[in-house]
Write a protein that holds these residues in place. Structure first.
Motif, short mmCIF file in Angstrom:
data_model
loop_
_atom_site.label_atom_id
_atom_site.label_comp_id
_atom_site.label_asym_id
_atom_site.label_seq_id
_atom_site.Cartn_x
_atom_site.Cartn_y
_atom_site.Cartn_z
N LYS A 157 -12.45 -13.19 -20.55
CA LYS A 157 -12.62 -11.74 -20.57
C LYS A 157 -11.36 -11.06 -20.06
CE LYS A 157 -17.58 -11.15 -20.21
NZ LYS A 157 -18.72 -10.93 -19.31
N ALA A 158 -10.72 -11.68 -19.08
CA ALA A 158 -9.52 -11.07 -18.50
C ALA A 158 -8.38 -11.03 -19.51
CB ALA A 158 -9.09 -11.85 -17.26
N SER A 159 -8.40 -11.94 -20.51
CA SER A 159 -7.31 -11.88 -21.50
C SER A 159 -7.76 -11.18 -22.77
CB SER A 159 -6.78 -13.28 -21.79
OG SER A 159 -7.83 -14.17 -21.99
N GLY A 160 -8.80 -10.37 -22.64
CA GLY A 160 -9.12 -9.46 -23.75
C GLY A 160 -10.20 -9.93 -24.70
N VAL A 161 -10.81 -11.07 -24.44
CA VAL A 161 -11.85 -11.54 -25.36
C VAL A 161 -13.14 -10.79 -25.06
CG1 VAL A 161 -13.26 -13.52 -25.95
CG2 VAL A 161 -10.82 -13.81 -25.56
N LYS A 162 -13.85 -10.41 -26.12
CA LYS A 162 -15.14 -9.73 -25.90
C LYS A 162 -16.24 -10.77 -25.99
CE LYS A 162 -14.21 -6.09 -28.82
NZ LYS A 162 -12.78 -5.77 -28.66
N ALA A 163 -16.99 -10.87 -24.91
CA ALA A 163 -18.02 -11.90 -24.86
C ALA A 163 -19.38 -11.27 -24.62
CB ALA A 163 -17.72 -12.91 -23.73
N ARG A 164 -20.42 -11.89 -25.24
CA ARG A 164 -21.77 -11.38 -24.99
C ARG A 164 -22.72 -12.55 -24.86
NH1 ARG A 164 -24.37 -7.23 -28.83
NH2 ARG A 164 -25.10 -9.24 -29.60
N ILE A 165 -23.52 -12.49 -23.80
CA ILE A 165 -24.53 -13.53 -23.61
C ILE A 165 -25.90 -12.92 -23.86
CG2 ILE A 165 -25.49 -15.21 -22.00
CD1 ILE A 165 -23.04 -15.08 -20.40
N SER A 166 -26.70 -13.55 -24.72
CA SER A 166 -28.08 -13.07 -24.86
C SER A 166 -29.02 -14.26 -24.73
CB SER A 166 -28.27 -12.33 -26.18
OG SER A 166 -27.62 -13.00 -27.21
N GLN A 167 -30.14 -14.04 -24.07
CA GLN A 167 -31.12 -15.11 -23.90
C GLN A 167 -32.12 -15.06 -25.03
OE1 GLN A 167 -32.82 -14.91 -20.03
NE2 GLN A 167 -30.84 -14.96 -19.00
#
Lengths: 231, 122
Positions: free
Chosen positions: A197-207
């Motif tokens: 995330k710090a290097s610009g990647v967009k991440a999403r966690i869903s259960q």
């Protein structure tokens, strides 16, 4: 001066008593445990007791299995073993609760050694998979490729190669396991997700309650390894 | 004075050995801090005697209150999860060494030794 002698004498006597009582106590209890050690040992003992009970139960169930010697019973046992082995090897599709992690990669100037323009390297994906495994994931798939013991992840140009199949960003990781545990393992401070995330990647966690993970589709050919099981 | 003190100390130790009283494991730490505090009062008393500064009430009250306070501090520290007994160890340890130093000076002085810094009288 008499009074001085008296009080010094009293103090000396009491001091002597305290010293020898303490010494004797430390002799009989050679391990003077502090309150924390005591608590820790009690917890350990509880844990060992539970292990002991679990082992005894396992022994009785194994004994029962051996006792059922009919051919049907034996093939049922073999079927069970085969199922477990197939699941462990990733050869069957599985479903269950778990999490979905989606990573969107922006083409930017990448750090050295990576595919030009992308922030996510193959080792980032490997670290994420490792974190999921350490948190107890039963099955993992990346962009539809089941991750098994012999799966390799590598770079080729702007593609990621998984199980010898090229995949492109965005990367979707499915993992079956306890959703809360997996999610918090990924969110740990200092973990791979934080760095990405710090290097610009967009991440999403869903259960999710019912994930379906596909089986490993490549053919299994062991060209060099031979089975050593001589029971 | 010296003989009396040493004699009484030995009596105390011998009596302690024969008393059928054992301290349960938990309390061992508190007792050792209390012993430290009592040692401090003990040496404080000897120093006061040598400096002709002896006060009975101060000695006895200090003995009791310091021991109780040290043990109490250690106990509270255990309840809070902080090693407060270290404070007692430091405080009494420092005082014991100071008192011992003063006692030593006093004894050396009494034995007639002249400090080298004083010029001889003429």
């Amino acid at each position: 001066m008499k009074k001085a002698y008296l009080s010094m004498a009293t103090i000396s006597i009491i001091l002597g008593i305290m010293i020898s009582v303490q010494y004797r106590s430390s002799l009989t209890d050679t391990n003077i445990l502090s309150r924390d050690q005591w608590a820790e040992i009690t917890i350990q003992m509880e844990h060992l007791r539970n292990q002991h009970d679990a082992l005894i139960n396992e022994r009785t169930s194994l004994r029962n299995k051996i006792a059922s010697t009919g051919a049907e019973a034996q093939s049922a046992v073999l079927r069970e073993l085969l199922d477990t082995a197939e699941i462990a090897a990733g050869l069957t599709p599985v479903s269950g609760p778990g999490i979905i992690l989606s990573l969107n990669d922006d083409p930017r100037s990448a750090p050295s050694g990576g595919a030009p323009g992308y922030s996510i390297e193959y080792w980032n994906l490997l670290m994420l998979i490792n974190e999921l495994r350490s948190a107890g994931a039963d099955a993992i798939s990346l962009n539809g490729e089941r991750i098994v013991a012999t799966s390799g992840i590598g770079n080729s140009g702007s593609d990621m190669i998984i199980n010898n199949n090229p995949v492109k960003a965005p990367y979707i990781l499915l993992a079956i396991g306890k959703p809360e545990t997996l999610a918090s393992a990924l969110r740990i401070k200092g973990g791979q997700l934080e760095a990405l995330k710090a290097s610009g990647v967009k991440a999403r966690i869903s259960q999710a309650d019912n994930l379906e993970i596909p089986p490993y589709r490549e053919s299994i050919q062991y060209k060099y390894a031979r089975s050593d099981s001589g029971e | 004075m010296w003989l009396l003190v040493i004699f009484c100390l030995m009596i105390g130790i011998i009596v302690g050995f024969h008393v059928p009283l054992l301290i349960p494991i938990f309390f061992a730490k508190y007792l050792s801090v209390a012993i430290l505090a009592s040692l401090d009062s003990f040496f404080g008393g000897i120093r006061a005697y040598l400096e002709a500064d002896f006060d009975n009430v101060v000695l006895l009250s200090g003995f009791v209150s310091n021991s109780l306070l040290a043990a109490g501090l250690a106990y509270i520290g255990d309840q809070l999860g902080v090693a407060l007994y270290i404070a007692a160890v430091f405080a009494f340890g420092v005082r014991i060494f100071q008192n011992l130093a003063i006692i030593r000076r006093s004894i050396i002085h009494r034995l007639g030794h002249r400090p080298t810094g004083i010029p001889l009288e003429h």
